[in-house]
Structure formats: structure tokens, C-alpha cells
Design an enzyme around this catalytic site. Structure first.
Site, short mmCIF file in Angstrom:
data_model
loop_
_atom_site.label_atom_id
_atom_site.label_comp_id
_atom_site.label_asym_id
_atom_site.label_seq_id
_atom_site.Cartn_x
_atom_site.Cartn_y
_atom_site.Cartn_z
N THR A 34 0.84 -1.20 0.00
CA THR A 34 0.00 0.00 0.00
C THR A 34 0.87 1.24 0.00
OG1 THR A 34 -1.88 -1.05 1.11
CG2 THR A 34 -1.72 1.33 1.30
N PHE A 67 1.09 5.19 0.85
CA PHE A 67 0.52 6.24 1.69
C PHE A 67 1.08 7.59 1.26
CE2 PHE A 67 0.18 2.42 4.14
CZ PHE A 67 -0.88 2.56 5.01
#
Length: 260
Positions: free
Chosen positions: A156, A158
Site C-alpha cells: 500500500t 501512503f
């Protein structure tokens, strides 16, 4: 997000927030210096609608962080008795094949750690949570299965949001994030993007979206390599501004990992 915050800011004190909007509001009000928001995942695509959340917030992107995701199933009873898994839709989507193979029904909840707290409070052995492994110790749950994402490369990205930023200077590589709206004419996007090609600027992300349900004008969210002040990027942005209805730079920051 908690793990990402600790990795990105080892000396910082994490401030838990229930939603992305709450995290942004905490920065706006000065209760937090910055927010770290997940925006895209390698398995399940877009996480936060940052192109909707950020422009109206008054915040800017000042950094990025990549986190390898390791999901775990946790609960109060044996795994064979679990019939439902509660978690954030992103986590459920990243483990959908595993859940289907074990005949476990996904149940959406706004937050992974929050789902663990709910499971701990309910004490129902048929309902488990899908969350980072550390949540099991915090909420007194048993780890029923670990590393259950549908691919090992689950990652992921960010972004760090703050009230202001310093001028981009020093070593890179740099990334600039921007949004713009094209004119409603043939080849509008081709013309808008032409300046990046002719000036040798690499576009690492380009995503279209619609605002206000009009379906008439398309807006775009883009990540491009470089920083304002670079001759090639300056020329590309000038050409984009000529072909777009409007253009807004959301932030310039060092790349956490080099693209390509």
C-alpha cells in the site's frame, strides 16, 4: 495506517482517527502535524479518494511511504467455526480468494483495527476480524491465520498531508502530484499530455474521475517525476495549463522508492 505512521515517523506520537476525513480535520485544526493516508494498493487499487479529499482541505502532500501489508484473521474461537470476517473493504478485497476458499463471508467495517475491537467486544466465535497481526495482542484476540493476502506483493502506498510545505530542494528523486480538468474537445487529453512527452517528463500515475455527477467534464489525478523549477517539468506544466480548464499542484515531495 498506525504501522505506517510509526515507520514513517519513528519519533512521532500517532493520533488514532476513525476516518480519513477525521485525520485531515485533525491536521487542519492543529491537533496533528500531519496525516498519513493510504491512497492505493497493489492488489485492490484505489483506497482513499484523495483527489476529492485533498483539494478542499487546504493541505498539501509532503511525502509518501510504502508499506508491505500482512493481513491476519483473529477472533475468540477456532478458525473452523468462523463464518464471517469483519474488516475495511480494502482488506477484504485483498483477501477475497482466501475468504472464499474457507467459506467465510466478508463484512465491511470502516477500520481494520476497529473491526478487531468490535470482535473482541462481541465475543462471538463465528465472527472474526481481518487486521494487522499486532491488533490481536492489543485487543486480546487469538491469531487464527496469518499472511492470508491473495498475493505476496501486497503493498500500500501512503501519502503524508500537512498544512504547508518547504520548497523542494536538495537530492531527489522528486515526485509532483497534480489535478486538472481537460477541455471538452476532441483529443483533449492527448494535447494536455503532449508536453510531458516532448519534455521528457515521466508520468507514473494518471487516473480519471468525475465530479458532481455531471458526466460532462473529466478531471485527472496525476503523479509526475520531477519538481517545479526543473526546466522540463516547468515547460510541461505550462503546456498543460494552456490545454486544461484549470490545473492545481497538490504537492512536491521526495519519492520513497524510485519508479521504473
Amino acid at each position: 495506517s498506525h504501522v505506517a505512521a510509526l515507520e514513517a515517523f519513528p519519533d512521532g506520537l500517532p493520533l488514532p482517527c476513525f476516518s480519513f476525513e477525521d485525520a485531515i480535520e485533525a491536521v487542519q485544526e492543529g491537533r496533528a502535524d500531519c496525516a498519513i493516508i493510504p491512497i492505493e494498493n497493489s492488489l485492490h487499487g484505489r483506497v482513499a479518494d484523495i483527489h476529492f479529499l485533498l483539494p478542499e482541505s487546504g493541505l498539501v502532500i509532503t511525502g509518501e511511504h510504502f508499506l508491505g501489508i500482512r493481513h491476519a484473521l483473529m477472533g475468540v474461537g477456532p478458525r473452523d467455526g468462523v463464518r464471517e470476517a469483519m474488516s475495511h473493504p480494502q482488506a477484504l478485497g485483498q483477501c477475497r480468494h482466501w475468504l472464499k476458499a474457507h467459506d467465510i463471508r466478508p463484512v465491511s467495517y470502516p477500520d481494520t483495527a476497529g473491526a478487531a475491537a468490535v470482535v473482541a467486544a462481541q465475543r462471538d466465535p463465528a465472527v472474526a476480524a481481518l487486521a494487522p497481526p499486532g491488533a490481536a495482542a492489543i485487543y486480546g484476540l487469538e491469531l487464527l491465520a496469518s499472511d492470508i493476502a491473495d498475493a505476496d506483493h501486497n503493498m500500500t502506498r501512503f501519502v503524508v498531508l500537512a498544512r504547508g510545505s518547504k520548497p523542494a530542494s536538495g537530492d531527489g528523486p522528486w515526485m509532483t502530484t497534480l489535478i486538472f480538468e481537460v477541455k471538452n474537445v476532441p483529443a483533449a487529453l492527448y494535447k494536455a499530455m503532449g508536453g510531458f512527452a516532448t519534455n521528457g517528463v515521466n508520468i507514473t500515475k494518471l487516473e480519471s474521475y468525475q465530479r458532481n455527477g455531471s458526466f460532462a467534464a473529466t478531471e485527472f489525478f496525476a503523479d509526475v517525476e520531477g519538481k517545479p523549477g526543473d526546466a522540463g517539468l516547468d515547460r510541461a506544466l505550462e503546456e498543460l495549463g494552456f490545454h486544461a480548464k484549470w490545473l492545481r499542484v497538490l504537492g512536491t515531495y521526495r519519492q520513497a522508492r524510485k519508479r521504473g
